[in-house]
Design an enzyme around this catalytic site. Structure first.
Site, PDB file in Angstrom:
ATOM      1  N   HIS A 147     -31.677  93.290  44.013  1.00  0.00           N
ATOM      2  CA  HIS A 147     -32.986  92.784  44.043  1.00  0.00           C
ATOM      3  C   HIS A 147     -32.842  91.500  43.035  1.00  0.00           C
ATOM      4  O   HIS A 147     -33.600  90.585  42.953  1.00  0.00           O
ATOM      5  CB  HIS A 147     -34.068  93.573  43.166  1.00  0.00           C
ATOM      6  CG  HIS A 147     -34.009  93.784  41.672  1.00  0.00           C
ATOM      7  ND1 HIS A 147     -33.071  94.731  41.084  1.00  0.00           N
ATOM      8  CD2 HIS A 147     -34.419  92.930  40.558  1.00  0.00           C
ATOM      9  CE1 HIS A 147     -33.562  94.506  39.691  1.00  0.00           C
ATOM     10  NE2 HIS A 147     -34.092  93.450  39.364  1.00  0.00           N
ATOM     11  N   HIS A 165     -25.775  93.069  39.603  1.00  0.00           N
ATOM     12  CA  HIS A 165     -26.754  91.927  39.458  1.00  0.00           C
ATOM     13  C   HIS A 165     -25.842  90.902  38.316  1.00  0.00           C
ATOM     14  O   HIS A 165     -25.969  89.716  38.959  1.00  0.00           O
ATOM     15  CB  HIS A 165     -27.752  92.354  38.352  1.00  0.00           C
ATOM     16  CG  HIS A 165     -28.899  93.555  38.787  1.00  0.00           C
ATOM     17  ND1 HIS A 165     -28.784  93.739  40.167  1.00  0.00           N
ATOM     18  CD2 HIS A 165     -29.498  94.316  38.096  1.00  0.00           C
ATOM     19  CE1 HIS A 165     -29.763  94.754  40.205  1.00  0.00           C
ATOM     20  NE2 HIS A 165     -30.150  95.083  39.006  1.00  0.00           N
TER      21      HIS A 165
END
Length: 474
Positions: free
Chosen positions: A171, A233
């Site tokens: 994400h 991430h």
């Protein structure tokens, strides 16, 4: 399926789960409001729910995010929902999914399930002839728990679908700030020439979270900070900060340039790695007694290429810290002594460029100035927060789900980059240092200072004006 063809249906496996509750329903509702979701949404889960219950659950989930619900828009979204229940290992489930799809020719399948079920679901889809013709399959992280398992997971999926069909969600790749980094770097002649080893002393990445593990102990304890956010991430953030300007606009070119960064990154050394756990973590439900899982990690990476050789990339992340803040900070080399100022004044401090990713996106320039009112040199901060200058962009899951629906792979991770990321951190998994402890509400342990030793130390994060920033010992 044409890679650029917009999907005419979205099938969500695990639609009654926590991720759908917190992210998916909200993103799909907002896409509906913006006219970007025009196809049916078929939810699939093991829970024996009625369609009415699913729709009410969707309503409650969207409201719980703080979204101001527009009833007309919600009804448009709810009317698109359909539901299929059953065990994912039961082939009859996929027959019911096929029936629910009706005349849809280009569905996208989104697996927000544990990775242990990816193979089961994709096999079921393949046996029902639902993923032939290049139909897209979207899967959630984690993509394995080390290099070997990442390769095994890919091999299992590749038995049924081609790599080009797989859309791996991280994400972070949907965040506005990552695109801003690339644009800011390469669209400004003021910045690009100094974005290298000739001018920079270090690159510092901080991902701090004020909240803790809370009720996710059973999920978090087998994972820890390194696997949870660093290998995915934060290495994506490293790649965006360190890559060369892509020579094309297609997604594979972008991924190739990220891969070049990973290939040039040396294996991380356990000698420059600190693992820590916040006090009280072991009392959380689902956490193993005597757990050695880190909730804070600090490490140093070296990128051995012409742009970055000798510039350390310093990474730290943790839960129950003093604030929630994610940023990329470029610290420039210290200027020489200035002979025209008073001998009693301090030396100039290094300039800094800060790109904030969370909780709001923004850019800060930190420069030194000689200020009469301060009676000597002092730092000044020039800030620009995007929310105040035109607003924030869409949420990450809006970006990612829309990209999957229209066939834009630029926001997703490719298998070779997944493997390179695991290769970089594998030595930290093979020979982890002992876990230490830290007090919640601080910036972490004093031991983390060793990672940045010799490079000017960690810089205090860019915090909102209202909260009181804790002293940064790390």
């Amino acid at each position: 399926m044409d890679p650029t063809q917009t999907a005419d249906a979205l099938v969500v496996f695990g639609i009654t789960g926590d991720l759908a509750k917190k992210k998916t329903f909200h993103a799909l509702y907002r896409l509906t409001c913006h006219g970007q979701l025009t196809c049916p949404v078929v939810g699939v889960a093991g829970d024996d729910w009625s369609l009415d219950r699913l729709r009410e659950h969707a309503r409650e989930s969207i409201i719980a995010t703080g979204e101001q619900l527009d009833e007309a828009e919600f009804e448009r979204f709810a009317d698109r929902l359909e539901y299929v229940s059953g065990d994912f290992a039961d082939q009859q489930v996929y027959a019911r999914v096929s029936k629910a799809l009706g005349d849809a020719r280009d569905p996208v399948f989104y697996l927000e399930t544990p990775p242990s079920l990816f193979g089961t679901v994709v096999k079921g889809l393949a046996n029902a002839d639902l993923v032939s013709g290049g139909r897209r399959v979207v899967v959630e992280k984690p993509f394995g728990h080390d290099l070997e398992s990442a390769r095994a997971l890919a091999a299992d999926l590749h038995r049924y679908v081609d790599e080009s069909q797989l859309y791996r969600i991280d994400h972070f790749l949907g965040k506005m700030g990552l695109e801003e980094i690339l644009y800011l770097r390469f669209a400004n002649s003021l910045l690009e020439p100094v974005w290298n080893r000739n001018y920079l002393a270090s690159v510092q990445i901080t991902m701090a979270e004020e909240f803790g593990v809370e009720d996710r102990g059973h999920f978090y304890d087998p994972v820890g900070a390194l696997r949870d956010v660093v290998v995915n991430h934060l290495l994506q953030l490293v790649a965006s900060a360190a890559m060369e300007p892509p020579a094309g606009r297609d997604p594979d070119t972008l991924k190739d340039y990220k891969r070049a960064v990973f290939r040039a990154t040396a294996d991380a050394s356990p000698d420059h790695y600190v693992r820590v756990q916040y006090d009280g973590y072991r009392d959380i439900s689902g956490v193993a007694s005597g757990s050695e899982t880190e909730t804070y990690a600090a490490l140093r990476l070296e990128i051995d290429n012409w742009r970055w050789a000798g510039v350390p990339f310093l990474i730290r992340t943790g839960k129950r810290l003093a604030a929630t803040e994610t940023e990329l900070r470029l610290v420039f080399k210290r200027p020489p002594k200035l002979h025209f100022i008073s001998s009693g004044d301090r030396r100039p401090e290094p300039s800094q460029i800060v790109l904030r990713i969370d909780p709001q996106t923004g850019v800060r320039l930190v420069v030194d100035a000689l200020r009469a009112d301060k009676r000597g040199p002092s730092g000044i901060e020039l800030d620009m927060e995007f929310a105040r200058a035109g607003g924030e962009g869409p949420t990450p899951y809006e970006v990612l789900l829309h990209a999957a629906l229209v066939g834009d792979t630029s926001h997703f991770t490719r298998q070779d980059n997944v493997e390179e990321s695991w290769r970089i951190v594998q030595p930290l998994l093979d020979a982890p240092p002992p876990v230490r402890s830290y007090t919640p509400g601080t910036w972490g342990p004093d031991e983390a200072a060793s990672v940045a030793a010799g490079f000017g130390g960690w810089r205090d994060p860019w915090l909102p004006a209202t909260p009181q920033a804790a002293s940064s010992g790390a």
